[in-house]
Scaffold this motif. Structure first.
Motif, PDB file in Angstrom:
ATOM      1  N   UNK A 126     -49.786 -41.119  41.684  1.00  0.00           N
ATOM      2  CA  UNK A 126     -48.813 -40.858  40.606  1.00  0.00           C
ATOM      3  C   UNK A 126     -47.669 -41.811  41.343  1.00  0.00           C
ATOM      4  N   UNK A 127     -46.866 -42.030  40.394  1.00  0.00           N
ATOM      5  CA  UNK A 127     -46.226 -43.523  40.817  1.00  0.00           C
ATOM      6  C   UNK A 127     -44.331 -42.793  41.994  1.00  0.00           C
ATOM      7  N   UNK A 128     -44.496 -42.896  42.038  1.00  0.00           N
ATOM      8  CA  UNK A 128     -43.702 -43.411  43.161  1.00  0.00           C
ATOM      9  C   UNK A 128     -43.466 -41.721  43.768  1.00  0.00           C
ATOM     10  N   UNK A 129     -43.584 -40.851  42.895  1.00  0.00           N
ATOM     11  CA  UNK A 129     -43.484 -38.839  43.206  1.00  0.00           C
ATOM     12  C   UNK A 129     -42.547 -38.377  42.723  1.00  0.00           C
ATOM     13  N   UNK A 130     -41.495 -39.674  42.446  1.00  0.00           N
ATOM     14  CA  UNK A 130     -40.593 -38.776  41.607  1.00  0.00           C
ATOM     15  C   UNK A 130     -40.172 -38.599  40.511  1.00  0.00           C
ATOM     16  N   UNK A 131     -39.636 -37.556  40.034  1.00  0.00           N
ATOM     17  CA  UNK A 131     -39.583 -37.165  38.945  1.00  0.00           C
ATOM     18  C   UNK A 131     -37.897 -37.618  38.292  1.00  0.00           C
ATOM     19  N   UNK A 132     -38.595 -38.219  36.754  1.00  0.00           N
ATOM     20  CA  UNK A 132     -37.142 -38.962  36.769  1.00  0.00           C
ATOM     21  C   UNK A 132     -36.127 -37.834  35.239  1.00  0.00           C
ATOM     22  N   UNK A 133     -35.327 -38.290  34.892  1.00  0.00           N
ATOM     23  CA  UNK A 133     -34.381 -38.143  34.100  1.00  0.00           C
ATOM     24  C   UNK A 133     -34.200 -38.856  32.555  1.00  0.00           C
ATOM     25  N   UNK A 134     -34.603 -37.827  31.935  1.00  0.00           N
ATOM     26  CA  UNK A 134     -34.320 -38.923  29.700  1.00  0.00           C
ATOM     27  C   UNK A 134     -33.218 -39.505  30.376  1.00  0.00           C
ATOM     28  N   UNK A 135     -31.472 -39.637  31.108  1.00  0.00           N
ATOM     29  CA  UNK A 135     -30.879 -40.562  31.422  1.00  0.00           C
ATOM     30  C   UNK A 135     -30.972 -41.759  30.903  1.00  0.00           C
ATOM     31  N   UNK A 136     -32.884 -41.981  31.377  1.00  0.00           N
ATOM     32  CA  UNK A 136     -32.897 -43.532  32.056  1.00  0.00           C
ATOM     33  C   UNK A 136     -33.290 -43.938  30.031  1.00  0.00           C
ATOM     34  N   UNK A 137     -33.198 -43.227  29.381  1.00  0.00           N
ATOM     35  CA  UNK A 137     -33.569 -43.861  28.185  1.00  0.00           C
ATOM     36  C   UNK A 137     -34.384 -45.132  28.129  1.00  0.00           C
ATOM     37  N   UNK A 138     -35.601 -44.604  28.398  1.00  0.00           N
ATOM     38  CA  UNK A 138     -36.915 -45.824  28.823  1.00  0.00           C
ATOM     39  C   UNK A 138     -37.295 -45.539  27.643  1.00  0.00           C
ATOM     40  N   UNK A 139     -37.987 -46.554  26.651  1.00  0.00           N
ATOM     41  CA  UNK A 139     -38.854 -46.542  25.304  1.00  0.00           C
ATOM     42  C   UNK A 139     -39.796 -45.722  25.025  1.00  0.00           C
ATOM     43  N   UNK A 196     -41.972 -31.493  29.787  1.00  0.00           N
ATOM     44  CA  UNK A 196     -42.983 -32.179  31.054  1.00  0.00           C
ATOM     45  C   UNK A 196     -43.609 -32.682  30.738  1.00  0.00           C
ATOM     46  N   UNK A 197     -43.521 -34.663  31.351  1.00  0.00           N
ATOM     47  CA  UNK A 197     -44.627 -35.102  30.760  1.00  0.00           C
ATOM     48  C   UNK A 197     -45.083 -36.130  32.544  1.00  0.00           C
ATOM     49  N   UNK A 198     -46.594 -35.877  32.761  1.00  0.00           N
ATOM     50  CA  UNK A 198     -47.067 -36.723  33.643  1.00  0.00           C
ATOM     51  C   UNK A 198     -47.821 -37.599  33.133  1.00  0.00           C
ATOM     52  N   UNK A 199     -47.388 -39.331  33.663  1.00  0.00           N
ATOM     53  CA  UNK A 199     -48.288 -40.303  32.556  1.00  0.00           C
ATOM     54  C   UNK A 199     -48.240 -40.960  33.980  1.00  0.00           C
ATOM     55  N   UNK A 200     -49.405 -41.164  34.426  1.00  0.00           N
ATOM     56  CA  UNK A 200     -49.548 -42.229  35.929  1.00  0.00           C
ATOM     57  C   UNK A 200     -49.412 -43.424  36.278  1.00  0.00           C
ATOM     58  N   UNK A 201     -48.704 -44.022  34.531  1.00  0.00           N
ATOM     59  CA  UNK A 201     -48.334 -45.247  35.229  1.00  0.00           C
ATOM     60  C   UNK A 201     -47.111 -45.391  35.030  1.00  0.00           C
ATOM     61  N   UNK A 202     -46.009 -44.072  34.344  1.00  0.00           N
ATOM     62  CA  UNK A 202     -45.006 -43.559  34.637  1.00  0.00           C
ATOM     63  C   UNK A 202     -43.866 -43.232  35.289  1.00  0.00           C
TER      64      UNK A 202
END
Length: 484
Positions: A444-457, A471-477
């Motif tokens: 998994x990419x970096x293994x870091x749990x991101x927050x929605x604050x990143x406002x990723x498209x 919760x969304x676990x997307x292998x490319x994100x």
């Protein structure tokens, strides 16, 4: 100086210790060095209190002995392993009160190697008879024992019978065990076994070694399984039917030697099937004797053998309707449709990496997804396929709109990514709360749990499509938490 700990009676402190004695994680312990022998497990709080004073050390003693793991390093030969077992028996002789404190006892933990070196067979037999007599005497005295795990152990029928007589035994695990006949071992009198004394609820029999006498195994299993209290059964014999092991059929034993009423309380079954017509017939008939089973896991004894019994199971299942109360299924996708149809199944797990739905591609996978027609909405679907195909997601979204959790993993070379087809399909899963799109073998990419604050498209689009997603676990994100 006044010791304020003694101002409260010991009974009060025992209540505190009981509260602190939280259950420990379940796993087998391996001996880390050749000097290891007895390993007692207790939580950190109990160990800490035991070091505070002699008063607390004595109070904590029963809690320190609740779980005893007896592991022997794999480099020890069988005779030395017997000597280690003697150490445990000697401890119980010196401190008989420990027998009533032990709740969980795990014996064994070495690698699966049960061989008697040349030139030591006679010595081993003599040593074993001595140790076995002591074990046979001690086991019924473990009045508080609720869980017994035995790995890589030899059993005579007499010792095995003694194990079954433990009065409060709730869970029994037998792994890599072998029946042998001791020099003084009589023909077992199984009729003397009192079924009404048993409280066994969970039973695991896994990878037993080739028995010297198949009739001994069959007779032992009959009396082991004839437990009206049994709620969970895991029967996982060796995958390869070598040296006669394959001739020991659990379903045949059940069909011929156990009354129908015994399995009415069974709630969970994990079983390995072999690709024979008789096995399929016995399995379906067994399913009609389990009216309250809610969880079923099916594995197979030979690689890719599931398709050999699929048609047989499908035909008989439609006629006899086994496992009518089934709610969770774990196994091959092609077999899932057989046992899901018309039953209150809300969870399907088809993520066995050994199979990866081999031979199933395109229309075959889609037809199996469509064929999942339980009598209640499907809430959880976990699927592994050989290739990535957005058409699979489209079929899932079209026919299982009530999904709350979707895990899709593929082991192909195709790159996964966000597309208009994927966005449209996920838009139909308005109740989805957890989503995992995984490429097998990819970290998994970096293994870091991101927050929605990143406002990723892409994540914004995903939340727009699935408004209840948490919760969304997307292998490319990576992994994203979407709850507000």
């Amino acid at each position: 100086m006044t010791d304020f700990t003694t101002m409260l009676p010991p009974e009060t402190w025992l209540v505190v210790l009981e509260f602190l004695a939280v259950p420990l994680p379940r796993h087998h312990i391996e001996a880390t060095s050749q000097g290891d022998s007895i390993i007692m497990r207790s939580c950190y709080a109990i160990r800490a209190m035991a070091t505070m004073s002699r008063f607390f050390y004595q109070l904590a003693d029963p809690f320190r002995f609740r779980e005893v793991y007896f592991a022997v390093h794999h480099l020890k030969d069988p005779i030395e392993k017997l000597h280690r077992i003697k150490e445990l028996l000697d401890l119980l002789d010196r401190r008989p009160e420990v027998k009533s404190w032990i709740r969980i006892l795990s014996i064994g933990g070495e690698i699966p190697e049960i061989r008697i070196p040349g030139g030591k067979r006679d010595d081993f037999a003599t040593e074993y008879i001595t140790v076995e007599r002591r074990i046979q005497k001690v086991i019924p005295e473990l009045r508080g024992l609720s869980e017994l795990r035995c790995r890589h152990m030899f059993f005579t029928s007499t010792l095995f019978s003694a194990v079954l007589q433990v009065p409060r035994l709730d869970e029994l695990e037998l792994e890599y065990f072998q029946f042998i006949r001791g020099a003084a071992d009589p023909t077992p009198d199984w009729s003397a076994f009192r079924q009404d004394r048993s409280s066994l609820q969970r039973l695991t029999v896994k990878d037993f070694e080739p028995p010297l006498e198949r009739t001994t195994v069959a007779e032992a299993l009959v009396h082991l399984l004839r437990q009206e209290t049994l709620a969970e059964l895991n029967f996982l014999p060796p995958r390869l039917p070598f040296l006669g092991v394959g001739s020991v059929s659990l379903l045949s034993i059940i069909s011929n030697g156990i009354p129908d009423y015994v399995f009415k309380g069974l709630r969970k079954l994990n079983i390995v099937l072999t690709p024979t017509s008789a096995e399929a017939q016995n399995f379906v008939q067994f399913g009609t004797r389990c009216p309250n089973l809610v969880s079923l896991t099916i594995r197979w004894g030979l690689k890719n053998s599931w398709y050999l019994i699929g048609d047989q199971l499908r035909h008989r299942s439609l006629e006899e309707h086994p496992f009518p109360a089934l709610r969770e299924f774990d196994g091959q996708l092609a077999l899932a449709s057989i046992f899901v149809q018309g039953r209150p199944v809300h969870s399907v797990n088809s993520r066995n990496v050994d199979a990866i739905n081999q031979g199933e591609r395109g229309p075959v996978v889609i037809s199996n997804i469509i064929a999942l027609r339980p009598s209640v909405p499907l809430r959880v679907l976990r699927l592994t396929t050989a290739v990535w195909d957005e058409a699979y997601i489209e079929a899932i979204a079209q026919h299982h709109t009530e999904l709350e959790e979707l895990v899709y993993e593929h082991w192909g070379r195709e790159e996964m990514g966000w597309t208009a087809r994927l966005e449209d399909a996920l838009g139909k899963l308005v109740k989805l709360q957890r989503l995992s799109l995984i490429r097998g073998g990819l970290v998994a990419l970096s293994g870091v749990i991101h927050k929605l604050d990143d406002d990723y498209q892409v994540i914004v689009k995903l939340r727009s499509s699935c408004p209840n997603l948490q919760l969304a676990d997307l292998c490319w994100l990576g992994t994203w938490t979407l709850s507000s």
